[in-house]
Design an enzyme around this catalytic site. Structure first.
Site, short mmCIF file in Angstrom:
data_model
loop_
_atom_site.label_atom_id
_atom_site.label_comp_id
_atom_site.label_asym_id
_atom_site.label_seq_id
_atom_site.Cartn_x
_atom_site.Cartn_y
_atom_site.Cartn_z
N ASP A 23 0.83 -1.21 0.00
CA ASP A 23 0.00 0.00 0.00
C ASP A 23 0.87 1.26 0.00
O ASP A 23 2.01 1.24 0.44
CB ASP A 23 -0.89 -0.03 1.25
CG ASP A 23 -2.07 0.93 1.12
OD1 ASP A 23 -2.35 1.41 0.00
OD2 ASP A 23 -2.70 1.22 2.15
N ASN B 73 1.37 3.45 -2.77
CA ASN B 73 1.94 3.92 -4.05
C ASN B 73 1.40 5.30 -4.41
O ASN B 73 2.14 6.18 -4.83
CB ASN B 73 1.59 2.97 -5.20
CG ASN B 73 2.22 1.60 -5.04
OD1 ASN B 73 3.12 1.42 -4.25
ND2 ASN B 73 1.74 0.64 -5.81
N GLY B 74 0.07 5.45 -4.26
CA GLY B 74 -0.58 6.70 -4.64
C GLY B 74 -0.12 7.86 -3.77
O GLY B 74 0.24 8.93 -4.27
N ASN C 118 -10.59 -2.87 -6.26
CA ASN C 118 -9.82 -1.84 -6.98
C ASN C 118 -10.45 -1.41 -8.31
O ASN C 118 -10.07 -0.39 -8.88
CB ASN C 118 -8.38 -2.31 -7.24
CG ASN C 118 -7.49 -2.26 -6.00
OD1 ASN C 118 -6.53 -3.02 -5.90
ND2 ASN C 118 -7.80 -1.38 -5.05
C1 FPP Z 1 -1.86 0.18 -3.33
O1 FPP Z 1 -1.41 1.51 -3.36
C2 FPP Z 1 -1.33 -0.56 -4.44
C3 FPP Z 1 -2.05 -1.14 -5.43
C4 FPP Z 1 -3.51 -1.08 -5.50
C5 FPP Z 1 -1.42 -1.85 -6.53
C6 FPP Z 1 -0.16 -2.59 -6.25
C7 FPP Z 1 0.56 -2.64 -7.51
C8 FPP Z 1 1.88 -2.57 -7.66
C9 FPP Z 1 2.86 -2.59 -6.57
C10 FPP Z 1 2.36 -2.43 -9.06
C11 FPP Z 1 3.14 -3.54 -9.60
C12 FPP Z 1 2.53 -4.86 -9.43
C13 FPP Z 1 2.94 -5.90 -10.14
C14 FPP Z 1 2.39 -7.22 -9.84
C15 FPP Z 1 3.90 -5.77 -11.23
P1 FPP Z 1 -2.50 2.66 -3.42
O2 FPP Z 1 -2.62 3.11 -4.81
O3 FPP Z 1 -3.76 2.19 -2.78
O4 FPP Z 1 -1.83 3.75 -2.56
P2 FPP Z 1 -2.58 4.90 -1.72
O5 FPP Z 1 -3.35 4.19 -0.63
O6 FPP Z 1 -1.47 5.70 -1.21
O7 FPP Z 1 -3.46 5.62 -2.68
#
Ligand code: FPP
Length: 248
Positions: free
Chosen positions: A30, A32-33, A78
């Site tokens: 979690d 990334n965003g 998602n």
């Molecule tokens: C959560 O961060 C992450 C995800 C929903 C996707 C996970 C995907 C990856 C790590 C990309 C690569 C994956 C593969 C299998 C190549 P979020 O977007 O919910 O973060 P936030 O809560 O900060 O918005």
């Protein structure tokens, strides 16, 4: 003493006992965003950075001697995200599945998936099935991508299978349910890691994680490192697992 690789040496230096590692580590990747937003980047750039992190964490886990690594790449919930983000994520995972296959195969990684993959875009589904087929006899780490995965949906799918098979109610046991999960031969996770600080399971492996240890770090997934992984393992080893019993 056997020769240790650099990851194992680092683990020992941190005080980790290599003879009692968690067999199965599950990760909720979690943040990334939020990581991207903080840097003024588009969310997708956060996911791209997250992909790089995943590549090195898989290698680290394998070198350490973890037998199973399961990651939450895309949850059944998602799909509610903006269409561009969903499409970008699907494309990213498909590209990763294609680009990484050769290296994973060379590293003896066995690829598996968990989730309703019949509902993901065809290109991604094909790339995943090809990866599973190519690596099915590998004997190194088992790497499971949870895609279009929901823990409740998995249980619903089990119930449907049992009903379709005409299973009588008095034959339904916990063992029988476990035997019909997406990956019935995987051991249950021992350690679940969540990055970016939220104290939730978010519908991840809810049946299998009944007794697993949780490790939550504030570090967002793009910044998760081998040291962070080892901190999770160390925390796991410092806990006493009781499975409902009394431990003196
Ligand atoms: C959560 O961060 C992450 C995800 C929903 C996707 C996970 C995907 C990856 C790590 C990309 C690569 C994956 C593969 C299998 C190549 P979020 O977007 O919910 O973060 P936030 O809560 O900060 O918005």
């Amino acid at each position: 003493m056997r020769n240790l690789n650099s990851m194992q040496q680092k683990a020992v230096d941190l005080g980790i006992d290599l003879t009692s590692l968690p067999r199965h580590v599950a990760i909720i990747m979690d943040g990334n965003g939020r990581w991207a937003k903080k840097k003024g980047f588009a969310r997708l750039l956060g996911h791209r950075e997250g992909y790089k992190t995943l590549r090195s964490v898989l290698l680290n886990a394998s070198e350490l001697g973890i037998e199973y690594l399961t990651v939450y790449a895309f949850s059944a919930e998602n799909w509610r995200r903006p269409v561009e983000e969903v499409a970008g994520l699907m494309k990213l995972i498909e590209t990763a599945a294609r680009d990484e296959l050769r290296a994973m195969h060379q590293n003896n990684v066995r690829i598996c998936v968990a989730g309703r993959i019949d509902e993901v875009p065809e290109g991604l589904r094909r790339a995943l099935l090809h990866g599973i087929e190519t690596t099915k006899n590998n004997t190194g780490i088992t790497f499971t991508l949870a895609i279009n995965y929901g823990g409740r949906a998995e249980i619903v799918d089990v119930v449907k299978q049992l009903i379709d098979a005409g299973t009588p109610a008095n034959e339904v046991t916990e063992e029988l349910i476990s035997q019909h999960l997406y990956n019935p031969t995987h051991p249950e996770p021992d350690l679940m890691v969540r990055t970016a600080g939220e104290m939730r399971w978010s519908n991840f492996l809810i049946w299998q994680s009944a007794y697993c240890e949780l490790y939550v770090t504030e570090v967002p997934w793009p910044e998760f490192s081998s040291t962070e992984l080892l901190k999770g393992v160390l925390t796991f080893q410092q806990r006493t697992r009781k499975f409902g019993a009394v431990v003196e």
